[in-house]
Design an enzyme around this catalytic site. Sequence first.
Site, PDB file in Angstrom:
ATOM      1  CB  VAL A 104      -0.931  -0.007   1.246  1.00 20.14           C
ATOM      2  CG1 VAL A 104      -1.900  -1.180   1.189  1.00 20.14           C
ATOM      3  CG2 VAL A 104      -0.139  -0.045   2.563  1.00 20.14           C
ATOM      4  CG  HIS A 120      -4.076  -6.147   0.210  1.00 21.69           C
ATOM      5  ND1 HIS A 120      -3.091  -6.944   0.741  1.00 21.69           N
ATOM      6  CD2 HIS A 120      -5.059  -7.003  -0.193  1.00 21.69           C
ATOM      7  CE1 HIS A 120      -3.453  -8.227   0.650  1.00 21.69           C
ATOM      8  NE2 HIS A 120      -4.630  -8.280   0.079  1.00 21.69           N
ATOM      9  CB  CYS A 151     -20.745  12.276   7.405  1.00 22.17           C
ATOM     10  SG  CYS A 151     -19.774  10.756   7.538  1.00 22.17           S
ATOM     11  CG  ASN A 214      10.613 -14.864  -0.682  1.00 24.93           C
ATOM     12  OD1 ASN A 214      11.360 -14.806   0.290  1.00 24.93           O
ATOM     13  ND2 ASN A 214       9.306 -14.704  -0.588  1.00 24.93           N
ATOM     14  CD  GLU A 216      14.031 -17.115   4.619  1.00 27.63           C
ATOM     15  OE1 GLU A 216      13.989 -18.358   4.778  1.00 27.63           O
ATOM     16  OE2 GLU A 216      14.942 -16.390   5.048  1.00 27.63           O
TER      17      GLU A 216
HETATM   18  P1  OAD Z   1       4.812 -11.098   4.401  1.00 26.99           P
HETATM   19  O1  OAD Z   1       5.448 -10.343   5.511  1.00 26.99           O
HETATM   20  O2  OAD Z   1       3.840 -12.160   4.755  1.00 26.99           O
HETATM   21  O3  OAD Z   1       5.949 -11.798   3.521  1.00 26.99           O
HETATM   22  C1  OAD Z   1       7.073 -11.089   3.070  1.00 26.99           C
HETATM   23  C2  OAD Z   1       7.904 -12.015   2.186  1.00 26.99           C
HETATM   24  O4  OAD Z   1       8.974 -11.247   1.659  1.00 26.99           O
HETATM   25  C3  OAD Z   1       8.527 -13.213   2.910  1.00 26.99           C
HETATM   26  O5  OAD Z   1       8.291 -14.381   2.146  1.00 26.99           O
HETATM   27  C4  OAD Z   1      10.014 -12.873   2.948  1.00 26.99           C
HETATM   28  O6  OAD Z   1      10.836 -14.040   2.873  1.00 26.99           O
HETATM   29  C5  OAD Z   1      10.154 -12.024   1.696  1.00 26.99           C
HETATM   30  N1  OAD Z   1      11.282 -11.077   1.699  1.00 26.99           N
HETATM   31  C6  OAD Z   1      11.876 -10.459   2.751  1.00 26.99           C
HETATM   32  N2  OAD Z   1      12.853  -9.633   2.320  1.00 26.99           N
HETATM   33  C7  OAD Z   1      12.867  -9.726   0.969  1.00 26.99           C
HETATM   34  C8  OAD Z   1      13.644  -9.102  -0.060  1.00 26.99           C
HETATM   35  N3  OAD Z   1      14.604  -8.223   0.211  1.00 26.99           N
HETATM   36  N4  OAD Z   1      13.386  -9.434  -1.352  1.00 26.99           N
HETATM   37  C9  OAD Z   1      12.400 -10.333  -1.651  1.00 26.99           C
HETATM   38  N5  OAD Z   1      11.635 -10.928  -0.724  1.00 26.99           N
HETATM   39  C10 OAD Z   1      11.871 -10.641   0.563  1.00 26.99           C
HETATM   40  O7  OAD Z   1       4.184 -10.003   3.414  1.00 26.99           O
HETATM   41  P2  OAD Z   1       3.077 -10.194   2.287  1.00 26.99           P
HETATM   42  O8  OAD Z   1       3.208 -11.519   1.621  1.00 26.99           O
HETATM   43  O9  OAD Z   1       3.107  -8.989   1.450  1.00 26.99           O
HETATM   44  O10 OAD Z   1      -2.459  -7.642   4.096  1.00 26.99           O
HETATM   45  O11 OAD Z   1       1.754 -10.188   3.163  1.00 26.99           O
HETATM   46  C11 OAD Z   1       0.519 -10.288   2.513  1.00 26.99           C
HETATM   47  C12 OAD Z   1      -0.515  -9.501   3.234  1.00 26.99           C
HETATM   48  O12 OAD Z   1      -0.522  -9.859   4.623  1.00 26.99           O
HETATM   49  C13 OAD Z   1      -0.260  -8.003   3.283  1.00 26.99           C
HETATM   50  O13 OAD Z   1      -0.672  -7.337   2.112  1.00 26.99           O
HETATM   51  C14 OAD Z   1      -1.075  -7.571   4.457  1.00 26.99           C
HETATM   52  C15 OAD Z   1      -0.640  -8.654   5.416  1.00 26.99           C
HETATM   53  O14 OAD Z   1      -1.469  -8.899   6.488  1.00 26.99           O
HETATM   54  C16 OAD Z   1      -3.385  -6.989   4.794  1.00 26.99           C
HETATM   55  O15 OAD Z   1      -3.110  -6.351   5.796  1.00 26.99           O
HETATM   56  C17 OAD Z   1      -4.782  -7.123   4.254  1.00 26.99           C
END
Ligand code: OAD
Length: 248
Positions: A104, A120, A151, A214, A216
């Site tokens: 976001v 999102h 409002c 990624n 991981e």
């Molecule tokens: P996560 O925090 O779940 O995952 C982040 C991912 O990025 C992990 O798999 C890490 O291994 C990877 N990572 C870390 N550093 C990195 C780098 N330098 N390059 C590439 N990858 C790296 O975040 P999201 O998957 O985005 O939603 O989470 C999904 C949703 O969960 C978010 O949009 C949010 C959250 O709750 C809402 O709040 C609705």
Amino acid sequence: MPQSKMNTLAEWLKTSRCVMALTGAGISAESGIPTFRGVQGLWEKYDIMEFAHIDSFRADPVKVWRMLLELDQTILKARPNAAHKALAELETLGILGLVVTQNVDNLHQDAGSRHVVEFHGNAKRFRCLDCGTPYERAQVNFSEPPPRCFCTGLIKPDVVFFGEAIPWAAHARAFDMARQADLVLVVGTSAVVAPASDLPILAKHNGARVVEINPEATVLTEDVTDLILQGPASQMLPPVLDLIRRRA
Ligand code: OAD
């Protein structure tokens, strides 16, 4: 990182017909925005249901706004990194058709990407929860949280909380693209939050290749992913872009 994996991705990018990227918090980690899960993750510090569910926001908006303001300061300071810029350049080269981001932070747009689906929402916009009136940052009074609409409704960042629907246009565009794509780059997401996590699975089901970038392995890696470039996105994507440019 074996050079051969980068070569393979460069080749697949050049020869694919319809390429999309699904990005998550990891792509912005190197811009200084914490990810959600993992040791330093936001959900380690804040309980996810207490701070990220719409019912919690309605029940205690002052508490949730305290976290939102902290995140807001981090996002305001952040600048796109080499990975955001590489995706923007892939779009300019006519290779990448669409970025679907769960982030976001607006960093894809700041890097120059024009075809971005904000799955999102966007934390740089605001909206009244009751009447839907949109607000620019300058119009919102943050001094005594929670900010309120004319409002009297609660103003919240225009982001999707748990318990809220994905904006329908974003949902439709992302799923349309996933049905058409023949290559999906899954960058910096743990792929555990649906429906965004369904996009690479749907694409794969329709014959697409799935490439993860990624450090991981994720829930996709074993059964869905065809190739994983295991490392930080800012170190993986620019060399791939260089390979494409050199072979052009
Ligand atoms: P996560 O925090 O779940 O995952 C982040 C991912 O990025 C992990 O798999 C890490 O291994 C990877 N990572 C870390 N550093 C990195 C780098 N330098 N390059 C590439 N990858 C790296 O975040 P999201 O998957 O985005 O939603 O989470 C999904 C949703 O969960 C978010 O949009 C949010 C959250 O709750 C809402 O709040 C609705």
